[in-house]
Scaffold this motif. Structure first.
Motif, PDB file in Angstrom:
ATOM      1  N   ASP A  55       0.979  -3.061  19.788  1.00 24.63           N
ATOM      2  CA  ASP A  55       1.439  -3.985  18.755  1.00 24.63           C
ATOM      3  C   ASP A  55       1.988  -5.231  19.451  1.00 24.63           C
ATOM      4  O   ASP A  55       2.424  -5.174  20.599  1.00 24.63           O
ATOM      5  CB  ASP A  55       2.526  -3.304  17.923  1.00 24.63           C
ATOM      6  CG  ASP A  55       2.910  -4.105  16.693  1.00 24.63           C
ATOM      7  OD1 ASP A  55       2.173  -5.036  16.335  1.00 24.63           O
ATOM      8  OD2 ASP A  55       3.952  -3.791  16.099  1.00 24.63           O
ATOM      9  N   HIS A  56       1.964  -6.364  18.759  1.00 23.61           N
ATOM     10  CA  HIS A  56       2.496  -7.592  19.360  1.00 23.61           C
ATOM     11  C   HIS A  56       3.970  -7.799  19.032  1.00 23.61           C
ATOM     12  O   HIS A  56       4.764  -8.175  19.894  1.00 23.61           O
ATOM     13  CB  HIS A  56       1.687  -8.802  18.897  1.00 23.61           C
ATOM     14  CG  HIS A  56       2.135 -10.098  19.503  1.00 23.61           C
ATOM     15  ND1 HIS A  56       2.148 -10.309  20.878  1.00 23.61           N
ATOM     16  CD2 HIS A  56       2.604 -11.242  18.945  1.00 23.61           C
ATOM     17  CE1 HIS A  56       2.589 -11.529  21.131  1.00 23.61           C
ATOM     18  NE2 HIS A  56       2.882 -12.118  19.972  1.00 23.61           N
ATOM     19  N   TYR A  57       4.344  -7.532  17.778  1.00 28.62           N
ATOM     20  CA  TYR A  57       5.718  -7.766  17.344  1.00 28.62           C
ATOM     21  C   TYR A  57       6.573  -6.539  17.649  1.00 28.62           C
ATOM     22  O   TYR A  57       6.574  -5.553  16.903  1.00 28.62           O
ATOM     23  CB  TYR A  57       5.756  -8.084  15.847  1.00 28.62           C
ATOM     24  CG  TYR A  57       4.986  -9.338  15.483  1.00 28.62           C
ATOM     25  CD1 TYR A  57       5.319 -10.571  16.051  1.00 28.62           C
ATOM     26  CD2 TYR A  57       3.929  -9.288  14.585  1.00 28.62           C
ATOM     27  CE1 TYR A  57       4.614 -11.721  15.726  1.00 28.62           C
ATOM     28  CE2 TYR A  57       3.229 -10.439  14.249  1.00 28.62           C
ATOM     29  CZ  TYR A  57       3.569 -11.648  14.817  1.00 28.62           C
ATOM     30  OH  TYR A  57       2.876 -12.792  14.493  1.00 28.62           O
ATOM     31  N   THR A  62       7.555  -9.335  23.185  1.00 34.47           N
ATOM     32  CA  THR A  62       6.279  -9.188  22.486  1.00 34.47           C
ATOM     33  C   THR A  62       5.368  -8.224  23.233  1.00 34.47           C
ATOM     34  O   THR A  62       5.587  -7.918  24.419  1.00 34.47           O
ATOM     35  CB  THR A  62       5.560 -10.545  22.376  1.00 34.47           C
ATOM     36  OG1 THR A  62       5.180 -10.981  23.697  1.00 34.47           O
ATOM     37  CG2 THR A  62       6.441 -11.576  21.706  1.00 34.47           C
ATOM     38  N   GLY A  63       4.326  -7.784  22.539  1.00 37.04           N
ATOM     39  CA  GLY A  63       3.362  -6.911  23.179  1.00 37.04           C
ATOM     40  C   GLY A  63       2.680  -7.564  24.353  1.00 37.04           C
ATOM     41  O   GLY A  63       2.406  -6.919  25.373  1.00 37.04           O
ATOM     42  N   LEU A  64       2.403  -8.863  24.241  1.00 40.35           N
ATOM     43  CA  LEU A  64       1.753  -9.563  25.352  1.00 40.35           C
ATOM     44  C   LEU A  64       2.674  -9.653  26.567  1.00 40.35           C
ATOM     45  O   LEU A  64       2.210  -9.620  27.710  1.00 40.35           O
ATOM     46  CB  LEU A  64       1.313 -10.960  24.915  1.00 40.35           C
ATOM     47  CG  LEU A  64       0.131 -10.999  23.945  1.00 40.35           C
ATOM     48  CD1 LEU A  64      -0.213 -12.432  23.577  1.00 40.35           C
ATOM     49  CD2 LEU A  64      -1.084 -10.292  24.539  1.00 40.35           C
ATOM     50  N   MET A  81      -5.212  -4.626  21.497  1.00 39.55           N
ATOM     51  CA  MET A  81      -4.140  -5.130  20.648  1.00 39.55           C
ATOM     52  C   MET A  81      -4.377  -4.659  19.213  1.00 39.55           C
ATOM     53  O   MET A  81      -5.482  -4.787  18.684  1.00 39.55           O
ATOM     54  CB  MET A  81      -4.091  -6.655  20.688  1.00 39.55           C
ATOM     55  CG  MET A  81      -3.812  -7.248  22.052  1.00 39.55           C
ATOM     56  SD  MET A  81      -2.202  -6.779  22.742  1.00 39.55           S
ATOM     57  CE  MET A  81      -1.071  -7.547  21.556  1.00 39.55           C
ATOM     58  N   THR A  83      -2.388  -5.348  15.814  1.00 42.71           N
ATOM     59  CA  THR A  83      -1.245  -6.126  15.380  1.00 42.71           C
ATOM     60  C   THR A  83      -1.551  -6.977  14.156  1.00 42.71           C
ATOM     61  O   THR A  83      -2.728  -7.248  13.856  1.00 42.71           O
ATOM     62  CB  THR A  83      -0.776  -7.048  16.530  1.00 42.71           C
ATOM     63  OG1 THR A  83       0.277  -7.885  16.077  1.00 42.71           O
ATOM     64  CG2 THR A  83      -1.924  -7.903  17.045  1.00 42.71           C
ATOM     65  N   THR A  90      -2.164 -16.540  19.839  1.00 41.13           N
ATOM     66  CA  THR A  90      -1.886 -15.169  20.267  1.00 41.13           C
ATOM     67  C   THR A  90      -3.171 -14.444  20.644  1.00 41.13           C
ATOM     68  O   THR A  90      -3.232 -13.729  21.652  1.00 41.13           O
ATOM     69  CB  THR A  90      -1.157 -14.385  19.161  1.00 41.13           C
ATOM     70  OG1 THR A  90       0.071 -15.046  18.858  1.00 41.13           O
ATOM     71  CG2 THR A  90      -0.852 -12.963  19.605  1.00 41.13           C
ATOM     72  N   ALA A  94      -4.051 -13.019  24.315  1.00 41.50           N
ATOM     73  CA  ALA A  94      -4.443 -11.618  24.527  1.00 41.50           C
ATOM     74  C   ALA A  94      -5.709 -11.544  25.369  1.00 41.50           C
ATOM     75  O   ALA A  94      -5.819 -10.709  26.284  1.00 41.50           O
ATOM     76  CB  ALA A  94      -4.646 -10.935  23.176  1.00 41.50           C
ATOM     77  N   TYR A 102      -9.166  -6.652  19.921  1.00 45.46           N
ATOM     78  CA  TYR A 102      -8.066  -7.155  19.107  1.00 45.46           C
ATOM     79  C   TYR A 102      -8.342  -6.723  17.672  1.00 45.46           C
ATOM     80  O   TYR A 102      -9.301  -7.187  17.054  1.00 45.46           O
ATOM     81  CB  TYR A 102      -7.997  -8.678  19.212  1.00 45.46           C
ATOM     82  CG  TYR A 102      -6.676  -9.302  18.804  1.00 45.46           C
ATOM     83  CD1 TYR A 102      -5.784  -9.776  19.757  1.00 45.46           C
ATOM     84  CD2 TYR A 102      -6.322  -9.419  17.459  1.00 45.46           C
ATOM     85  CE1 TYR A 102      -4.581 -10.373  19.395  1.00 45.46           C
ATOM     86  CE2 TYR A 102      -5.116  -9.997  17.088  1.00 45.46           C
ATOM     87  CZ  TYR A 102      -4.250 -10.472  18.062  1.00 45.46           C
ATOM     88  OH  TYR A 102      -3.047 -11.054  17.696  1.00 45.46           O
TER      89      TYR A 102
END
Length: 226
Positions: A55-57, A62-64, A81, A83, A90, A94, A102
């Protein structure tokens, strides 16, 4: 088995995604994490993780950011990813961080299944080793472009389609319409109709079995096995 770490700040969503992963043959959930710190801790504790659904959030980072830290620490674990973040910046970041896929939330099981199956196909291709001609390179990069199953035509049942799909995926080799019918409990004609649909959409491959006389028997194999 491909070991997967599921990372999502929402524990309920993480459980759902983990359940989805467990439904795909060849995949197993190694663990769950709900924050950046926990994700990195799990990666240290679970050295054999092959894939992270990220997840990114996340709380804290952040996930990244987690992916960048993974690489800094020497973790070469693959990342997909998963998300709700859909802004182009974003997505671009990624890609630059090496995410293989993604998947934008919300999504159905078929969406995640397609990504996981494509990833499994990529691993099978790469595990062969050796050198690759341009056609093979194209196939390797194309393995990750799989999308969700197309909408079923009118008159087709998602439940029956899933039964036929699972029978092909779990088979040791090609199956005929009669064999699919016996495994799923549907009629031979129904099995044949769904097998032809899977063939038309590229999910199954038709093979012919020649006997001593008469017409060859049509047999089908799940496309990622060919």
């Amino acid at each position: 088995m491909i070991e997967v770490l599921v990372v999502d700040d929402d524990t309920r969503v993480a459980r759902v995604n983990a359940a989805y992963v467990e439904k795909v043959p060849g995949f197993r959930v190694a663990g769950e994490a709900h924050s950046a710190v926990e994700a990195l801790r799990q990666l240290e504790a679970l050295p054999h993780v092959d894939l992270v659904l990220m997840d990114h959030y996340l709380p804290g980072e952040t996930g990244l950011t987690v992916v960048r830290e993974m690489r800094r620490r020497g973790h070469q674990t693959d990342v997909i990813m998963v998300t709700a973040a859909r802004d182009i910046s974003t997505v671009q970041a990624a890609m630059r961080q090496g995410a293989l896929q993604y998947l934008v939330k919300p999504f159905a099981f078929a969406g995640l299944r397609a990504k996981l199956e494509a990833y499994a196909e990529l691993r099978r291709t790469l595990d062969g080793g050796g050198e690759a001609e341009q056609a093979e390179v194209d196939r390797i990069f194309g393995a990750l472009s799989a999308t969700s199953e197309p909408d079923l035509p009118k008159g087709h049942s998602p439940t029956t389609a899933e039964l036929v799909r699972q029978s092909l995926m779990n088979a040791e080799g090609p199956l005929s319409a009669q064999e699919i019918a016996e495994r799923t409990g549907v009629s031979r004609q129904t099995a044949q109709r769904y097998l032809k649909l899977l063939e038309r959409t590229g999910r199954a491959t038709l093979t012919l079995k020649y006997g001593d006389a008469g017409r060859p028997e049509h047999r089908y194999v799940w496309a990622t096995r060919t």
